[in-house]
Design a protein around this motif. Structure first.
Motif, PDB file in Angstrom:
ATOM      1  N   LEU A 150      -3.408   0.003   1.287  1.00 51.43           N
ATOM      2  CA  LEU A 150      -3.144   0.841   0.112  1.00 51.43           C
ATOM      3  C   LEU A 150      -4.391   1.591  -0.339  1.00 51.43           C
ATOM      4  N   LEU A 151      -5.529   0.917  -0.335  1.00 48.48           N
ATOM      5  CA  LEU A 151      -6.768   1.581  -0.739  1.00 48.48           C
ATOM      6  C   LEU A 151      -7.160   2.680   0.251  1.00 48.48           C
ATOM      7  N   THR A 152      -6.938   2.434   1.534  1.00 51.51           N
ATOM      8  CA  THR A 152      -7.234   3.463   2.540  1.00 51.51           C
ATOM      9  C   THR A 152      -6.299   4.653   2.378  1.00 51.51           C
ATOM     10  N   GLU A 153      -5.041   4.403   2.099  1.00 54.88           N
ATOM     11  CA  GLU A 153      -4.100   5.498   1.860  1.00 54.88           C
ATOM     12  C   GLU A 153      -4.511   6.312   0.647  1.00 54.88           C
ATOM     13  N   TYR A 154      -4.981   5.650  -0.383  1.00 58.26           N
ATOM     14  CA  TYR A 154      -5.428   6.350  -1.587  1.00 58.26           C
ATOM     15  C   TYR A 154      -6.660   7.200  -1.285  1.00 58.26           C
ATOM     16  N   ALA A 155      -7.588   6.665  -0.477  1.00 56.75           N
ATOM     17  CA  ALA A 155      -8.835   7.369  -0.207  1.00 56.75           C
ATOM     18  C   ALA A 155      -8.655   8.507   0.793  1.00 56.75           C
ATOM     19  N   THR A 156      -7.824   8.315   1.827  1.00 58.05           N
ATOM     20  CA  THR A 156      -7.721   9.319   2.893  1.00 58.05           C
ATOM     21  C   THR A 156      -6.469  10.162   2.824  1.00 58.05           C
ATOM     22  N   GLY A 157      -5.417   9.658   2.202  1.00 57.53           N
ATOM     23  CA  GLY A 157      -4.169  10.396   2.161  1.00 57.53           C
ATOM     24  C   GLY A 157      -3.269  10.099   3.343  1.00 57.53           C
ATOM     25  N   ALA A 158      -3.741   9.317   4.313  1.00 59.55           N
ATOM     26  CA  ALA A 158      -2.926   8.953   5.479  1.00 59.55           C
ATOM     27  C   ALA A 158      -2.113   7.714   5.129  1.00 59.55           C
ATOM     28  N   ASN A 159      -0.797   7.770   5.379  1.00 56.54           N
ATOM     29  CA  ASN A 159       0.026   6.606   5.045  1.00 56.54           C
ATOM     30  C   ASN A 159      -0.208   5.483   6.046  1.00 56.54           C
ATOM     31  N   PHE A 160       0.461   4.355   5.845  1.00 53.64           N
ATOM     32  CA  PHE A 160       0.185   3.154   6.635  1.00 53.64           C
ATOM     33  C   PHE A 160       0.520   3.356   8.116  1.00 53.64           C
ATOM     34  N   VAL A 161       1.621   4.047   8.403  1.00 54.01           N
ATOM     35  CA  VAL A 161       2.013   4.289   9.799  1.00 54.01           C
ATOM     36  C   VAL A 161       0.977   5.171  10.484  1.00 54.01           C
ATOM     37  N   ASP A 162       0.507   6.205   9.778  1.00 47.26           N
ATOM     38  CA  ASP A 162      -0.525   7.070  10.358  1.00 47.26           C
ATOM     39  C   ASP A 162      -1.825   6.299  10.572  1.00 47.26           C
ATOM     40  N   GLN A 163      -2.136   5.376   9.674  1.00 46.07           N
ATOM     41  CA  GLN A 163      -3.345   4.555   9.840  1.00 46.07           C
ATOM     42  C   GLN A 163      -3.252   3.712  11.104  1.00 46.07           C
ATOM     43  N   VAL A 164      -2.087   3.145  11.379  1.00 46.96           N
ATOM     44  CA  VAL A 164      -1.908   2.331  12.586  1.00 46.96           C
ATOM     45  C   VAL A 164      -2.044   3.212  13.824  1.00 46.96           C
ATOM     46  N   LYS A 165      -1.466   4.413  13.781  1.00 48.76           N
ATOM     47  CA  LYS A 165      -1.588   5.341  14.923  1.00 48.76           C
ATOM     48  C   LYS A 165      -3.046   5.707  15.168  1.00 48.76           C
ATOM     49  N   ILE A 166      -3.791   6.012  14.123  1.00 49.79           N
ATOM     50  CA  ILE A 166      -5.212   6.358  14.263  1.00 49.79           C
ATOM     51  C   ILE A 166      -5.987   5.176  14.842  1.00 49.79           C
ATOM     52  N   LEU A 167      -5.682   3.977  14.366  1.00 54.26           N
ATOM     53  CA  LEU A 167      -6.368   2.776  14.850  1.00 54.26           C
ATOM     54  C   LEU A 167      -6.103   2.563  16.344  1.00 54.26           C
ATOM     55  N   LEU A 168      -4.839   2.679  16.741  1.00 58.65           N
ATOM     56  CA  LEU A 168      -4.496   2.469  18.150  1.00 58.65           C
ATOM     57  C   LEU A 168      -5.110   3.538  19.053  1.00 58.65           C
ATOM     58  N   SER A 169      -5.165   4.799  18.597  1.00 56.95           N
ATOM     59  CA  SER A 169      -5.751   5.859  19.424  1.00 56.95           C
ATOM     60  C   SER A 169      -7.273   5.740  19.461  1.00 56.95           C
ATOM     61  N   ASN A 170      -7.921   5.320  18.377  1.00 57.11           N
ATOM     62  CA  ASN A 170      -9.377   5.165  18.369  1.00 57.11           C
ATOM     63  C   ASN A 170      -9.815   4.010  19.252  1.00 57.11           C
ATOM     64  N   PHE A 171      -9.042   2.951  19.328  1.00 56.33           N
ATOM     65  CA  PHE A 171      -9.401   1.829  20.183  1.00 56.33           C
ATOM     66  C   PHE A 171      -8.973   2.062  21.640  1.00 56.33           C
ATOM     67  N   GLY A 172      -8.287   3.158  21.901  1.00 57.71           N
ATOM     68  CA  GLY A 172      -7.896   3.470  23.270  1.00 57.71           C
ATOM     69  C   GLY A 172      -6.723   2.687  23.778  1.00 57.71           C
ATOM     70  N   ILE A 173      -5.938   2.116  22.884  1.00 56.71           N
ATOM     71  CA  ILE A 173      -4.792   1.344  23.305  1.00 56.71           C
ATOM     72  C   ILE A 173      -3.626   2.274  23.631  1.00 56.71           C
ATOM     73  N   LEU A 174      -3.357   3.229  22.750  1.00 55.85           N
ATOM     74  CA  LEU A 174      -2.290   4.206  22.952  1.00 55.85           C
ATOM     75  C   LEU A 174      -2.833   5.589  22.632  1.00 55.85           C
ATOM     76  N   ASP A 175      -2.294   6.572  23.323  1.00 54.85           N
ATOM     77  CA  ASP A 175      -2.656   7.958  23.007  1.00 54.85           C
ATOM     78  C   ASP A 175      -1.441   8.598  22.352  1.00 54.85           C
ATOM     79  N   LEU A 176      -1.464   8.681  21.027  1.00 52.32           N
ATOM     80  CA  LEU A 176      -0.286   9.153  20.295  1.00 52.32           C
ATOM     81  C   LEU A 176      -0.422  10.578  19.793  1.00 52.32           C
ATOM     82  N   GLU A 177      -1.417  11.315  20.250  1.00 52.98           N
ATOM     83  CA  GLU A 177      -1.583  12.686  19.748  1.00 52.98           C
ATOM     84  C   GLU A 177      -0.882  13.698  20.564  1.00 52.98           C
TER      85      GLU A 177
END
Length: 158
Positions: free
Chosen positions: A131-158
């Motif tokens: 919730l705090l990350t969503e407030y600070a960045t504007g990215a909702n929880f699902v987008d945060q999970v997508k960013i996390l998975l793409s940054n760690f190289g697990i999935l390429d969702l872009e």
């Protein structure tokens, strides 16, 4: 509405002016006054009972206790610092052993209350961070999970 005086109880007689209420014309309401019956009185308390003086204890003759040496009595009742330290060490060892016994009981992983409480606390912490990350960045929880998975190289969702 008419007031009909009666010698014993004051009452009010209601008359029905409308024909709709003609069937209820024989109903009579009586309103009594608390003053008509007299003032309220509290019950009288019973008179107090006079106390009886206690009887004297029976007189018994017992021989006086034999006197022991004062030094022997003092040695029994004295608690030294060394005695207290020894007892403290015993208690520490007892509680260490008890704690180890409690820790050995039950599985390390699984559905036991201790593990469930810690899992629930971690989940609440993760939700608050989301919730705090969503407030600070504007990215909702699902987008945060997508960013996390793409940054760690697990999935390429872009």
């Amino acid at each position: 509405m008419s007031v009909t005086p009666t010698p014993s109880l004051p009452c009010i007689k209601l008359t029905t002016p409308s024909p709709r209420l003609a069937s209820f014309s024989n109903i009579r309401f009586t309103i009594t006054s608390s003053q008509a019956e007299g003032p309220l009185r509290r019950p009288v308390a019973p008179s107090p009972v006079k106390p009886v003086p206690p009887s004297p204890p029976p007189i018994t003759t017992t021989p006086p206790p034999q006197s022991k040496p004062a030094a022997a009595e003092e040695q029994k009742n004295v608690i030294t610092v060394e005695f207290q330290r020894a007892k403290a060490r015993e208690l520490q060892e007892y509680f260490k052993q008890k704690k180890l016994e409690e820790a050995d009981q039950g599985p390390l992983l699984g559905f036991i209350p201790k593990n469930e409480i810690s899992n629930g606390r971690w989940a609440m912490f993760g939700f608050a961070v989301g919730l705090l990350t969503e407030y600070a960045t504007g990215a909702n929880f699902v987008d945060q999970v997508k960013i996390l998975l793409s940054n760690f190289g697990i999935l390429d969702l872009e």
